[in-house]
Design an enzyme around this catalytic site. Structure first.
Site, PDB file in Angstrom:
ATOM      1  N   ASP A   1       0.931  -1.183  -0.123  1.00 52.17           N
ATOM      2  CA  ASP A   1      -0.072  -0.244   0.089  1.00 52.17           C
ATOM      3  C   ASP A   1       0.891   1.298  -0.019  1.00 52.17           C
ATOM      4  O   ASP A   1       0.387   2.478   0.558  1.00 52.17           O
ATOM      5  CB  ASP A   1      -0.987  -0.159   1.270  1.00 52.17           C
TER       6      ASP A   1
ATOM      7  N   ASP B   1      -6.660  -4.184  -4.908  1.00 48.37           N
ATOM      8  CA  ASP B   1      -6.588  -2.926  -4.345  1.00 48.37           C
ATOM      9  C   ASP B   1      -5.134  -2.193  -4.903  1.00 48.37           C
ATOM     10  O   ASP B   1      -5.303  -0.999  -5.098  1.00 48.37           O
ATOM     11  CB  ASP B   1      -6.191  -2.678  -2.708  1.00 48.37           C
TER      12      ASP B   1
HETATM   13  N1  GLY Z   1      -6.728  -1.552   0.797  1.00 45.65           N
HETATM   14  C1  GLY Z   1      -7.511  -2.288   1.637  1.00 45.65           C
HETATM   15  C2  GLY Z   1      -8.952  -1.768   1.524  1.00 45.65           C
HETATM   16  O1  GLY Z   1      -9.408  -0.991   0.713  1.00 45.65           O
HETATM   17  O2  GLY Z   1      -9.518  -1.912   2.649  1.00 45.65           O
END
Ligand code: GLY
Length: 395
Positions: free
Chosen positions: A110, A172
């Site tokens: 992330d 994601d």
């Molecule tokens: N990246 C994790 C979510 O969208 O919860």
């Protein structure tokens, strides 16, 4: 796989040219930006929010969600022209250098969510060269630490490679790879472009199903990184479609297209959009998983606002003659119109965030009805896209 074959069953719901009245958009902007600032004053201007259901409590810059908090102030600045919002973002910039120097919770996929809507956005708004350098450093970190050169994908949690469940990639990540595309444009380093395109390819081949739905995660073997199967993490079941994961694809595909011009991506995007539109409940705001179209399951309003941004982004690349363009515009207005009416502003319930009824991680029984920075950020981004169509995207 051939893409672009999905037909929209709910065509009639999105026919015609419904538009949110301009005055309603302006009221929504005023109410959202006023609230953003007053909550920031309570939290402490350079602090960050941790979501506790309907509340935010102050914390340090240490979560994947925090880049979107800083980004919300940059969007608010662009929406209002009021420098107090820019000052908040400026006061938070030092925390991104500290986070990189000390590698605070940057050991996963992330890193793009952290550095794109904060630092790349800040660089685009202010031209600050030191922040540009920091964002390039973030791209190098994501590439070195989390990109599997063997498998060609961004790994979920590179820090526990011996753990079978960590050897996955996910929908994601379509919103993490704009960090690679941007770094390629800035530095000319081909490895970033190739890595981003490889992630897109894996998403297209392994995460997106033939009917336009999506797996949340895809499992790879430990060591070889050979593909195994699609699975879920935050969705209802392996074969269902987690609505926020799907939204990350709907917003990420046209962004990837803007960098690589692969026409197949717009077809893939259309399939994903039609799947979503055919699974929207009566008020146009998704439940947490597209297994649910009615009933009492938690909603995920963040999936709506993220998807609205993806619909509007795709419209930039479609000719007026493309029939889906009118559908996307009407859908975007209906979805955001419902958010403004039913999920934002004064809805008679106290939320610190700008958008109510976000679902966090339902299978883990965590945050079933909450507010979150990703709901807030993409709500403001959607309002900005509606009111300033020539806005220079952060992603
Ligand atoms: N990246 C994790 C979510 O969208 O919860």
């Amino acid at each position: 796989m051939t893409r672009g074959n999905i037909q929209l069953a709910s065509n009639e719901r999105f026919a015609g040219s419904y538009e949110i009245p301009a005055e309603k958009l302006q009221q929504a902007i005023k109410s959202a930006t006023d609230k953003l600032y007053s909550v920031a004053e309570r939290l402490g201007i350079s602090n960050f929010p941790a979501s506790r259901n309907k509340s935010y409590i102050p914390c340090e810059n240490n979560n994947w969600t925090h880049g979107m908090y800083t980004g919300s102030f940059l969007l608010a600045y662009e929406l209002t022209g009021d420098k107090k919002f820019l000052e908040v973002a400026t006061s938070q910039m030092a925390s991104y250098q500290k986070r990189m120097d000390e590698k605070i919770k940057l050991d996963d996929h992330d890193v793009g969510f952290v550095y794109v809507p904060s630092c790349i956005a800040y660089y685009k708004v202010t031209g600050d060269e030191s922040i540009r350098q920091l964002a390039i450093e973030a791209a190098e970190h994501l590439y070195d630490y989390s990109f599997s050169k063997k498998g060609g994908f961004v790994i979920r949690s590179a820090w526990r490679l011996q753990d079978y469940d960590a050897n996955r990639t996910m929908m994601d990540t379509m919103m993490n790879i704009p960090l690679f595309y941007w770094a390629w444009q800035e530095t000319g380093d081909q490895k970033f472009y190739d890595a981003a395109n490889s992630q897109v390819d894996i998403t297209e081949r392994l995460l997106m199903r033939a009917d336009g739905s999506s797996y949340h995660h895809y499992q790879f073997e430990i060591g070889t990184h050979a593909p195994v199967k699609g699975v879920t993490f935050q969705g209802h079941r392996d074969e269902s479609t987690w609505s926020r994961g799907h939204a990350w694809g709907i917003s990420g595909f046209p962004i990837a297209y803007s960098y690589n011009n692969d026409p197949n991506l717009l077809l893939l995007h259309r399939d994903a959009v039609y799947y979503m539109l055919d699974h929207l409940p009566e008020d146009f705001v998704p439940y947490w998983d597209y297994d649910f179209i009615s009933g009492d399951e938690p909603r995920d309003s963040s999936a709506a606002v993220i998807s609205v941004c993806g619909l509007l982004e795709a419209c930039k690349y479609l000719p007026d003659s493309a029939p889906e363009k009118a559908i996307y515009k009407t859908a975007a207005h209906k979805m955001l119109g419902s958010i403004i009416d039913n999920y934002a502003g004064d809805i008679g319930e106290p939320y610190d965030g700008l958008v109510a009824h976000v679902a966090g991680a339902v299978p883990m029984n965590s945050g079933l009805d909450m507010c979150a920075t990703y709901g807030d950020f993409f709500y403001l981004e959607a309002l900005l896209r509606f009111t300033k169509p020539d806005w220079k995207r952060y992603w």
